[in-house]
Design a protein around this motif. Sequence first.
Motif, mmCIF file in Angstrom:
data_model
loop_
_atom_site.group_PDB
_atom_site.id
_atom_site.type_symbol
_atom_site.label_atom_id
_atom_site.label_comp_id
_atom_site.label_asym_id
_atom_site.label_seq_id
_atom_site.Cartn_x
_atom_site.Cartn_y
_atom_site.Cartn_z
ATOM 1 N N LEU A 104 -9.268 -14.001 -9.141
ATOM 2 C CA LEU A 104 -8.065 -13.758 -8.341
ATOM 3 C C LEU A 104 -7.326 -12.535 -8.881
ATOM 4 C CD1 LEU A 104 -6.555 -17.344 -7.858
ATOM 5 C CD2 LEU A 104 -7.838 -15.997 -6.202
ATOM 6 N N ASP A 105 -6.668 -11.795 -7.980
ATOM 7 C CA ASP A 105 -5.907 -10.619 -8.388
ATOM 8 C C ASP A 105 -4.435 -10.922 -8.652
ATOM 9 O OD1 ASP A 105 -7.985 -8.789 -8.369
ATOM 10 O OD2 ASP A 105 -7.781 -8.405 -6.231
ATOM 11 N N ASP A 106 -3.893 -11.933 -8.001
ATOM 12 C CA ASP A 106 -2.469 -12.255 -8.134
ATOM 13 C C ASP A 106 -2.349 -13.768 -8.049
ATOM 14 O OD1 ASP A 106 0.282 -12.562 -7.959
ATOM 15 O OD2 ASP A 106 0.576 -10.898 -6.570
ATOM 16 N N LEU A 111 -1.001 -19.208 -5.641
ATOM 17 C CA LEU A 111 -0.482 -20.562 -5.809
ATOM 18 C C LEU A 111 0.784 -20.761 -4.982
ATOM 19 C CD1 LEU A 111 -0.721 -23.267 -7.332
ATOM 20 C CD2 LEU A 111 0.730 -22.275 -9.122
ATOM 21 N N THR A 112 1.657 -19.770 -4.976
ATOM 22 C CA THR A 112 2.935 -19.901 -4.277
ATOM 23 C C THR A 112 2.737 -19.956 -2.768
ATOM 24 O OG1 THR A 112 3.997 -18.720 -6.096
ATOM 25 C CG2 THR A 112 5.251 -18.920 -4.049
ATOM 26 N N GLU A 113 1.784 -19.220 -2.252
ATOM 27 C CA GLU A 113 1.478 -19.310 -0.820
ATOM 28 C C GLU A 113 1.004 -20.712 -0.458
ATOM 29 O OE1 GLU A 113 0.245 -14.636 -0.004
ATOM 30 O OE2 GLU A 113 -1.312 -16.130 -0.396
ATOM 31 N N ALA A 114 0.200 -21.321 -1.332
ATOM 32 C CA ALA A 114 -0.274 -22.685 -1.073
ATOM 33 C C ALA A 114 0.864 -23.694 -1.169
ATOM 34 C CB ALA A 114 -1.390 -23.037 -2.049
ATOM 35 N N ARG A 138 4.237 -9.835 -2.698
ATOM 36 C CA ARG A 138 3.541 -10.955 -2.046
ATOM 37 C C ARG A 138 4.000 -12.285 -2.633
ATOM 38 N NH1 ARG A 138 -2.765 -12.273 -3.281
ATOM 39 N NH2 ARG A 138 -2.851 -14.323 -2.261
ATOM 40 N N PHE A 139 4.171 -12.338 -3.948
ATOM 41 C CA PHE A 139 4.624 -13.554 -4.620
ATOM 42 C C PHE A 139 6.083 -13.855 -4.304
ATOM 43 C CE2 PHE A 139 7.020 -14.609 -8.575
ATOM 44 C CZ PHE A 139 6.738 -15.959 -8.632
ATOM 45 N N ALA A 140 6.948 -12.868 -4.509
ATOM 46 C CA ALA A 140 8.387 -13.103 -4.365
ATOM 47 C C ALA A 140 8.785 -13.432 -2.933
ATOM 48 C CB ALA A 140 9.160 -11.886 -4.854
ATOM 49 N N ALA A 141 8.040 -12.923 -1.970
ATOM 50 C CA ALA A 141 8.389 -13.136 -0.565
ATOM 51 C C ALA A 141 8.287 -14.596 -0.153
ATOM 52 C CB ALA A 141 7.485 -12.282 0.324
ATOM 53 N N ARG A 142 7.551 -15.405 -0.891
ATOM 54 C CA ARG A 142 7.384 -16.820 -0.533
ATOM 55 C C ARG A 142 8.444 -17.709 -1.173
ATOM 56 N NH1 ARG A 142 4.817 -14.154 2.229
ATOM 57 N NH2 ARG A 142 2.656 -14.379 2.938
ATOM 58 N N ALA A 492 15.590 -0.770 -3.650
ATOM 59 C CA ALA A 492 15.213 -2.162 -3.461
ATOM 60 C C ALA A 492 14.989 -2.452 -1.976
ATOM 61 C CB ALA A 492 16.295 -3.084 -4.017
ATOM 62 N N VAL A 493 14.135 -3.417 -1.710
ATOM 63 C CA VAL A 493 13.853 -3.834 -0.324
ATOM 64 C C VAL A 493 14.166 -5.316 -0.175
ATOM 65 C CG1 VAL A 493 12.089 -2.074 0.008
ATOM 66 C CG2 VAL A 493 11.428 -4.324 -0.834
ATOM 67 N N LEU A 494 14.561 -5.695 1.015
ATOM 68 C CA LEU A 494 14.807 -7.090 1.302
ATOM 69 C C LEU A 494 13.500 -7.799 1.613
ATOM 70 C CD1 LEU A 494 18.021 -6.876 3.523
ATOM 71 C CD2 LEU A 494 17.864 -7.734 1.182
ATOM 72 N N LEU A 495 13.327 -8.971 1.033
ATOM 73 C CA LEU A 495 12.108 -9.735 1.263
ATOM 74 C C LEU A 495 12.246 -10.589 2.513
ATOM 75 C CD1 LEU A 495 11.494 -10.872 -2.423
ATOM 76 C CD2 LEU A 495 10.378 -8.998 -1.186
#
Length: 495
Positions: A104-106, A111-114, A138-142, A492-495
């Motif tokens: 896995l790359d991230d 895990l967080t998506e699941a 990708r992680f923080a957006a979830r 910064a960008v909004l998630l």
Amino acid sequence: MRIGIGGMAVECSQFCPHRTTYDDFRVTRGAALLGRYSWTRPDGDLAGRVEWVPLVHAVALPGGPVERAAYDRVKRELTGRIRESGTLDGLVYDIHGAMSVVGLDDAEADLTEAVRAAAGPRALLSAAMDLHGNVSRRFAARLDLLTAHRLAPHEDAWETRERAACKLVERLESGKGRPYRAWVQIPVLLPGEKTSTRLEPAASLYGGLGAVEALDGVVDAALWVGYAWADEERCRAAAVVTADDPRLAVHQAGLLARRYWDARRGFRFVGPTGDADSCIARAAASPRRPFVISDSGDNPTAGGAGDLPYMLGRLLAHDDLASGRVTALHPGITDPRAVAACFAAGVGAAVTLRVGGQVSAGTGPHAEPYELTGTVTALEPAGEGAPGSSAQGGGGRTAAVTRGGVTVVLTERRRPFHTRADFGALDPRGYDLVVVKIGYLEPELYALAADWLLALTPGGVDQDLLRLGHHRVRRPLYPFDDEGFEEPDLTAVLL
């Protein structure tokens, strides 16, 4: 409110040949899981306001990447328990942030998506993290809330978990719904030993987070150093500000990122450094006792294998230590075969052992086993209450072997030596030198040391990042790139 608690926490060096298996994890469920936290108690600050739903939590001593089968097993149980728990209003997500999984790359994003899919879109997810974690978009957006330690060493680890829980409860009780999260990565990747909050600039950077959090409309402010011994695109510093006002969140996250970037060249090692031989020579000549040396490149609590005999060889190459004119205690080299041989021989027996390199042999000359002839001077059985039995991964048996003035502690399982209790019957204060596989000193060792040096030794968590061979991190990245580095976009960008 019904709030679940669960997660999977481990940090993994991709430069370490060790592989983390399912048996390396301490897996907690049910009442035992609720018992980990003070704020779940019937008399706690949140009593009567929440029905806590224990899911599953798995935590392991840092090491090499997690075997895919072990990761999948924990992931299946965690997501399965979320689905079986019925409707959850929220989830306290207790993780580290620097887990690597074979293939896995991230890993945290996967895990967080699941977890998000299992919990459903309505539940609010609040993550408590180590500041040495990596925060990809990708992680923080979830996630809906995410916070990290503000101290290194992590004396506020449990406070961080409580903050994640309390912020989640406050958010749900307020009825305000999801806050805005402003996220930005910073193209800097430094080892933890250069970013201790005992020193500037980290002291001010992290010390200022409370003032940002106190601003009207801000929910939380967090900074991540990133994890330097993984080789993935996500590995870099990051800032996240959570707020009810999106413009405020974006502005404050950008300010944090700018401060971190501007301070990048000011970070320095938390203590005086040198190579192994110079540190040993300086410590042996010093009148300060005990003099502690960190064998930083093989630190198992940062992801090192813990089986490198390199420092043992350098200690015994010093005439005063080899002769016994100076004494040293060197815990703990992981070598179950050597431990078994010592137990078979018994205390007082002379033994000849090939020490260390059981996992790391072949990764370089520093990792080859060391032939040690000495006397077995102490044996500690395994079991509850044994030294290291409370550590992640468990303690196992230990054996001490003395040659000349050097006593080396061999361990059956990878484990830290951070507290006085970890040393068992051996008193580190009775030796001139104490050479421990660690980076910056944890509080008890820090208090114990009359003086201290950070030895820049080879290994899976080598402090010299440039000699490790990163090739998948996103460039440009400081300190891999410095001269001619274009000004980064820190918007910064909004998630």
